[in-house]
Structures are given as structure tokens and as C-alpha cells.
Design a protein around this motif. Sequence first.
Motif, PDB file in Angstrom:
ATOM      1  N   LEU A   9      10.728   8.352  14.639  1.00 34.90           N
ATOM      2  CA  LEU A   9      12.143   8.616  14.874  1.00 34.90           C
ATOM      3  C   LEU A   9      12.898   7.333  15.178  1.00 34.90           C
ATOM      4  CD1 LEU A   9      12.078  11.820  17.071  1.00 34.90           C
ATOM      5  CD2 LEU A   9      12.438  11.643  14.613  1.00 34.90           C
ATOM      6  N   TYR A 115      10.622  11.121   7.857  1.00 36.49           N
ATOM      7  CA  TYR A 115      11.178  11.581   9.129  1.00 36.49           C
ATOM      8  C   TYR A 115      12.297  10.671   9.636  1.00 36.49           C
ATOM      9  CZ  TYR A 115       8.156  15.584   9.628  1.00 36.49           C
ATOM     10  OH  TYR A 115       7.552  16.801   9.435  1.00 36.49           O
ATOM     11  N   ARG A 116      12.243   9.401   9.298  1.00 33.69           N
ATOM     12  CA  ARG A 116      13.373   8.533   9.625  1.00 33.69           C
ATOM     13  C   ARG A 116      14.626   8.992   8.883  1.00 33.69           C
ATOM     14  NH1 ARG A 116      10.524   2.511   9.540  1.00 33.69           N
ATOM     15  NH2 ARG A 116       9.868   2.528  11.722  1.00 33.69           N
ATOM     16  N   TYR A 119      15.950  12.173  10.346  1.00 37.89           N
ATOM     17  CA  TYR A 119      16.648  11.931  11.604  1.00 37.89           C
ATOM     18  C   TYR A 119      18.111  11.587  11.355  1.00 37.89           C
ATOM     19  CZ  TYR A 119      17.866   9.931  16.119  1.00 37.89           C
ATOM     20  OH  TYR A 119      18.482   9.657  17.308  1.00 37.89           O
ATOM     21  N   PRO A 171      17.955  16.349  16.144  1.00 31.23           N
ATOM     22  CA  PRO A 171      17.222  15.250  16.774  1.00 31.23           C
ATOM     23  C   PRO A 171      16.434  15.742  17.984  1.00 31.23           C
ATOM     24  CG  PRO A 171      19.483  14.618  16.290  1.00 31.23           C
ATOM     25  CD  PRO A 171      19.402  16.091  16.050  1.00 31.23           C
TER      26      PRO A 171
END
Length: 527
Positions: A9, A115-116, A119, A171
Motif C-alpha cells: 500500500l 495493489y498499489r 489503492y 483504503p
Amino acid sequence: MKNSLKYILILGTLALGACSKDYLDVEPQEGTDENFYNNPTSASYALVGCYDGMQIASGGIGGLSFPVASEVLSDNCFGGTGNSDGYGFQAVDEFDISRSPADANLYENNWIQYYRALYRCNVLIQKMADIDWGDDADIKVQYESEARFIRAHLYFEMVRLWGHIPLIIEPTTENIPQADPDEVYKVIAEDLVYAAENLPEEPYTEAESGRVTKWAAEAMIARVFLYYTGYYNASDLVGVVNKAQALTYLEDVIANSGHSLVDDFAKLWPATSVEDYAGEDNPEVVFSVKHTYTSDFDGNTDGNHWMVMFGMRDYDHYPYGRGWGVTVNPKLWKAYNENDTRRGASVIAIDEEEIPYDKQDGHREYTGYYNKKYSPVIDEDGNSVTDEVGGENFQIGQFQDYFVMRYADVLLMAAELGSSNAQAYFDQVRQRAYKENFTAIPANPQNILKERQLEFALEGIRYWDLLRQGISTAAAELAENTTVLNGGVETNKVISAQNVESTGGLQQIPNNQITLSNGVLQQNTGW
């Protein structure tokens, strides 16, 4: 913080960079979650960050990026690469981690970057209500639609690769367990429907280059519908979209988008049409992941980092540039009729094109065939086209866009879903391929699936088309027992149908992520 997501993240400072041309060409912006999202301009920068995250996750990480993995997994390609390289690509190709036991994290960079990117999308979607939109309410809906499409696109790639993944739609720093795939597909379907219903209903030519359109969302709904209902043997897409609705979306694209086939299949690909390439925004491109040449080794990831995997191993021959040698299975070349113009436009054939290739001794799984659609390109003097435009290195500076959805796919999906115009749509695709040698054949399911194999060969679609026909069918097609050259020596190449079935076609979850989760994440069967 003991958390499977802490490694992936982006927390605190949010840095947003450019990821493509035109609309997406902006200067990097910085801020915090608390002060950044306050007006439409900052929201626009945040949206560029979502596109940037998608570009990196889907196509900027090199190696086993989604387009490469999709081909290595299919019956179109073998893992190839160098004869002295590790066997990670063979472990993927053969669905057998014992081929390279040390490769416990083959897809870790993919997992992290997905996943980045998610986010970024989740933060923007969550912050929509906090932004002062003033008189720009329509822009709010458009930005949310684009962000939700990107989130759906990311999750669709992820759930097909791994099946069982943490579902995160806001988030969080919680240690999230894997969700049931149905939950993931429900988010994908709802996001795509939202985008389809809320993006502007205008011809694609009026949209800014690089941006998601209503037509892209409608076409992706049908692709997700066909995959989900096939792979999971379901009657509809998790209660959100049924067959009739999926077809209606496609018919809308055909009738109102302005998209069309280019007149010559070869013009779609730079390596096949050096002088008359149709361009990255040609009428056939419904959705693409955009790339530029501006990548560097300091963390700016804008280029197509994976395309070099498909280049001829350590060898240039105009217009084909060198690369790391993922090889094409000869049975793909043989699948084409000799009158099918797509064969020569899709596959580099060493002997047939009289290319004096002499690097077999350093090659693994050499077959004499390579991917032409996504081959690096050189000029007549032997220079990479990336050098000509100022790219730092041919390995990371390839700037060919990845065509995720072409109009040909819209036509063939509509035919497969039972359009009253199925035969006409089917014929359009085949007429372009055969030109004066065209002869009509029935637009039945068997012929449509065969046509998809030939039309979309080496574009990252074939493997998923096989899986949606059922694991047993896919396993039988993927099974292989043939001869390749390893270091110039004839070697038996075996892919076991049993391995495909035991994994369900799903891929290895990175072991590091399982460790970081303290065992909350569980490895997929067969790995």
C-alpha cells in the motif's frame, strides 16, 4: 503493523506521475490524503495517478507482466529465454513449480503493483464526496466512472491470475483475507456497469487519447461475462449482468461508437507495417494500455517493459529488434490457412522469412517462431526505434501500446452471444483476413472460438478463452509433448494436462505475501 498489505500500500504522501500521451501527459503532483483532494484539478491529477498505476501494473513491470504471462500460459508460446537462464518461465509454462523450486515469488512484483494501483483508485473514489465540484458535477461522474473502470480492469486481471485474492474497495491497513471470487466479480461487474451507464455517449473520436470510454466499458462487460460464466459454469455475471444485457452493450458499441476494423490486419502492428502502421489510436482500438519511451532506471515507469520478452533472442533483423526469446509454438503457425493474411502478420517465421538467425546455441526452447505483433522494432541501420525518439534503453523504452480490446473482439463476442447479425459480424472479421480468398463458413460456436484463436493470437487472449471452455478442455489443448532446441540440442518438451487441472489454471500467489500475512493468505492448489 503485521499486515499482508503493508508491503504494497502507498501510505502518506501520494505522488502522481504521467503514464501516457495527450490527456495523461501532466507534471507529477504531490500532496497528502488530507489536503490533496479538494478541487476538480487535483481530482484530475489523482485520476492520472490511477491510469499511471494501471500502466505499471498491467504492462510496466517487465518479465511476467500480464500480457507475457497470458501467452506463456497459453498453447501459443513456450517459456523460451536463454539456455543459461533460470527455469521460472518453464515453471509457469508447465504449471509445475518443481521446475524451479526457488522461484516462490514469480508474480510478486505483479501483486505489489496491482495493489498499489488499486489503492490510488480506492482513495480517489472515496474522496469524491469531499471535493468541491462547483458546477462540474458531470466531471465528478466521469472521473468516478474512469476510476471504477480502471479498478475493474485491475481486478479482472488479478482474479483470473490468482482466483483467490483480498478484495479491497477502500483504503485500509487491515490484514484482509482472500475473498470468494464471486465477491470480486460482483465489484468488477458493478464498476463496469457504472462506467458504461455514466461515461459520455459520444463517438470515440471525441474522447481524449488515452481515456476510458463508454464503449470500452460496454465491451469489457461482455468479456467479463463470457469468462465468468464459462470458467465458473454460471448462467449470468453474479446477478449483475445477464446474457441479453451483455449482448445489448456490444450492439450499442457496434451501432454508436464509431469504431470499425482497419482495412488491413497488418496495419495494426508496427513490426508488420513499417511504412503504413495505422497508429495507436486507430478506429479498431476500443481500449489500450498506453506507453511512452520516457522510462528510466530511476523509477519512472512509462514504457512497455514486457515487450522485450517477445523479441528474437539476442538478434536483430530489420525490422525486428532483439529481445529475450519467448518462443511461439509451431502449431500456431500450422493452425493458419496459407491464404490467411493474419499468419504472416502475427508470427515471425525464421525459415519462411529467410532470416539468418544464428543464436540457437544460447537459446532455450527455440522453435523458429516469434511474436511479430509485439516484436521490438529497429530501423534500417539496426538502431532501436526507442533510441531514435530519445529512449534511455530498448529494454524499458518500448512505447508500443498494448491493445486490450479491439473492435474485432466486439464483433466476435456479439456473434458468440447470439446476435441476429452474428453471421455478418463473423464474416467481417474473416473477410479482412482472407481478402479475395474469403469463403463464408457458419458462425457457430466452434468456428467462432477457432476464429478467436487466429484473430487474437499472441495478444494475451487465447489462454483465457481456453479456460472459459472448462478446465478439462483447456488442459487437453495446453498439454504438449514435442521437440524443441535447448542450447542447439533437441530436447523433449512436456506440458502435463494433469498439472493444468490440478491448479485449475490459477497461478502461484507470491510466498512473501503469504508470509507477510502471517498465514492469512493461502496458496492456490497445485503450487
